[in-house]
Design a protein around this motif. Sequence first.
Motif, PDB file in Angstrom:
ATOM      1  N   ALA A  23       0.770  -0.570  -0.093  1.00 52.22           N
ATOM      2  CA  ALA A  23      -0.342  -0.413   0.057  1.00 52.22           C
ATOM      3  C   ALA A  23       0.788   0.741   0.182  1.00 52.22           C
ATOM      4  O   ALA A  23       0.634   2.262  -0.944  1.00 52.22           O
ATOM      5  CB  ALA A  23      -0.964   0.350   1.168  1.00 52.22           C
ATOM      6  N   THR A  24       1.540   1.012   0.768  1.00 54.79           N
ATOM      7  CA  THR A  24       3.126   2.324   1.079  1.00 54.79           C
ATOM      8  C   THR A  24       3.087   2.973  -0.495  1.00 54.79           C
ATOM      9  O   THR A  24       3.736   3.201  -1.031  1.00 54.79           O
ATOM     10  CB  THR A  24       4.350   2.264   1.603  1.00 54.79           C
ATOM     11  N   ALA A  25       4.041   1.216  -1.253  1.00 64.01           N
ATOM     12  CA  ALA A  25       4.440   1.198  -2.664  1.00 64.01           C
ATOM     13  C   ALA A  25       3.245   2.509  -3.698  1.00 64.01           C
ATOM     14  O   ALA A  25       3.633   3.186  -4.017  1.00 64.01           O
ATOM     15  CB  ALA A  25       5.238   0.219  -3.115  1.00 64.01           C
ATOM     16  N   ARG A  26       2.165   1.889  -3.469  1.00 62.78           N
ATOM     17  CA  ARG A  26       1.072   2.030  -4.422  1.00 62.78           C
ATOM     18  C   ARG A  26       0.764   3.705  -3.997  1.00 62.78           C
ATOM     19  O   ARG A  26       0.453   4.367  -4.923  1.00 62.78           O
ATOM     20  CB  ARG A  26      -0.123   1.308  -4.544  1.00 62.78           C
ATOM     21  N   ARG A  27       0.893   3.568  -2.918  1.00 63.38           N
ATOM     22  CA  ARG A  27       0.403   5.245  -2.258  1.00 63.38           C
ATOM     23  C   ARG A  27       1.873   6.351  -3.180  1.00 63.38           C
ATOM     24  O   ARG A  27       1.288   7.227  -3.655  1.00 63.38           O
ATOM     25  CB  ARG A  27       0.293   5.615  -1.080  1.00 63.38           C
ATOM     26  N   TRP A  70      -7.740   5.567  -0.055  1.00 64.01           N
ATOM     27  CA  TRP A  70      -8.293   4.277   0.478  1.00 64.01           C
ATOM     28  C   TRP A  70      -8.292   3.135  -0.226  1.00 64.01           C
ATOM     29  O   TRP A  70      -8.659   2.188   0.240  1.00 64.01           O
ATOM     30  CB  TRP A  70     -10.190   5.178   0.767  1.00 64.01           C
ATOM     31  N   ILE A  71      -8.979   3.176  -1.647  1.00 63.68           N
ATOM     32  CA  ILE A  71      -8.873   2.088  -1.994  1.00 63.68           C
ATOM     33  C   ILE A  71      -8.140   1.034  -2.195  1.00 63.68           C
ATOM     34  O   ILE A  71      -7.632  -0.365  -2.815  1.00 63.68           O
ATOM     35  CB  ILE A  71      -9.834   2.668  -3.672  1.00 63.68           C
ATOM     36  N   ILE A  72      -6.549   1.709  -2.337  1.00 67.05           N
ATOM     37  CA  ILE A  72      -5.250   1.392  -2.295  1.00 67.05           C
ATOM     38  C   ILE A  72      -5.386   0.263  -1.108  1.00 67.05           C
ATOM     39  O   ILE A  72      -4.618  -0.787  -1.128  1.00 67.05           O
ATOM     40  CB  ILE A  72      -4.117   2.331  -2.054  1.00 67.05           C
TER      41      ILE A  72
END
Lengths: 165, 435
Positions: A23-27, A70-72
């Motif tokens: 999630a961190t990576a995608r954010r 949020w969706i990530i």
Amino acid sequence: MDPAADAFAPPAAGWTPVSSRLATARRITLALAFVVVAAVGVVLAWTPLPRGWLIGYAVAALSVLVWAWWIIGRRVRSFGFAERDDDLLVVSGVLIRRLVIVPYGRMQMVDLRAGPLDRRLGIATVQLHTAAATTDAAIPGLLPADAAALRDRLAARGEERTSGL
Amino acid sequence: MTQPRRTNPLSPLVQAAPAMPAVALFLIGPGAGLVERSGVPLAVVVVAGAVLGYAVFVGVAWLAWWRRTFWIDADGDLRLDSGLLQRSARRLQLSRLQSVDIVSPFVARLAGLVEVRVEVAGAGDSRILLRYLARAEADELRGHILELARREGEAESAQPDGGGLADPPGPAEVLAAVPARRLLAGLLLRSATAGLLVATVLLLVVTAFTQGPAGILLALVTGGLPILSVVTEFLANYGFRIARVPEGLRIQRGLLSTQSRTIPPDRVHALSIISPLLWRRWDWVRVSVTIAGVEGDDVRPDVLIPVAPRAQALRLIAEVLPDVDVDALAFVSAPAPARWRSPLAWRLLACAITPQVIATRSGRLTRRTSLAPHARVQSVRVTQGPWERSLGLASLHADVAPGPVSLTGRHLAEGQVRPLAQEETDLMRRARLLR
């Protein structure tokens, strides 16, 4: 709904989740994309555009950002996999849910991938390939040691099953 | 084992043929300035240039032909040595043979020659093209290669029951042929083609009344595309014949260039029985197949029969998928809520799993029943979009090798999909173990 009717119900051993570092990576990727969106906003502020349009743009951009943020989180939590005796199950997706079942005997290749950002954060993706191009079995967000171990286990099982032909 | 030999001596004449129009086009087009300056009439220059260019190319092709030899060596490998300056030696292991095909391009056919393509399993350089051989020589070579491949394949797997070798090499038994009229009617009445043609007529009528030029342009597209596709498909599938030979099913087809391909039954990964709306009054169907093979193989057959009465098509399917009764498949149909997701086709959406195959059915205008043996299914997927979720539906996909066939049981009851997926996975595993 009764649990038996759930097509995505976990197997007996339950789903193994993936790391929240995904999630961190995608954010981070999302934030980088947002730098561009913000830059466009700044440029728009210099043009003689009515105030209302500018506010509309900012509100739309911010709500997309919040929603994507949020969706990530939900999407990363939706990832799960399970190694059963004869096959691997991978589940994913929030809006469109997916479950892939790959028997070990059908695996042709197991890939381990990690981009620069992934390596920084310490995560990797394990991807399975079969003779079908549509097999869509990738497990992102694994800790590197887990990913390597999983890859080796899958490769070994694949060989075992294939050599028994 | 054979002695090294060359391809047919007429080959250079055929190979250089494209040079003639190329040189002529150059002289008419970009070279026109040069011709004008020389003061000689254009027609003379073009004819002389084309002949001269052709002669030069024939010369080069002849040298290459002289240096190109092929033979079958003592190990049972097909060898090809070629190259004018840069020599290359290619070697194909016939025990890994995928196919031997005879193709006859238009110009070669004028000279009574054919091309032989030999392919083995493997990536990259896994084929030899022999350009060109006389028909009889090609047939003999193909028989020889298939014979060798079968013997080696058997020696390697050491099966107690030889099977193939015992078969008498009797004459090919023709299973089905497509008359030209039925082919043309079938192509014109395919759903997309017929739809576009009707749209074209409507457009032309509307244009005639309104006299708008935009309509003509649109009509050129809507009318041109289907006509182009009908013409190319007609040329490709003209004289379609499918026959049973010891190696499998042999398909011969083509008007301008004839093609002959052999499908070994065990390379069929999946097939679809397709029946467009306008074909149903004659009960015609088309059968497309996914054949596993080397990547980038442009002429891999994808049609078992382009148009045939259903009963005949089913007999052909029985050749590649024995023990499967297509009419007796016990389908699990999509439930009533599926009508909100797929209002036209929902009654037909279904999935069936038998001990041999998984089958899916779909389509309203063009009905499609797809089948794949469990041993050929690579993985199983379940998907569910938001709309499906709100209706309690989910879709089941069986992934097979890339090709024209895909298997998707769409919009089934959510409660049924996971058990079906589990059943398919179990059957897949067992099917593989049996082989």
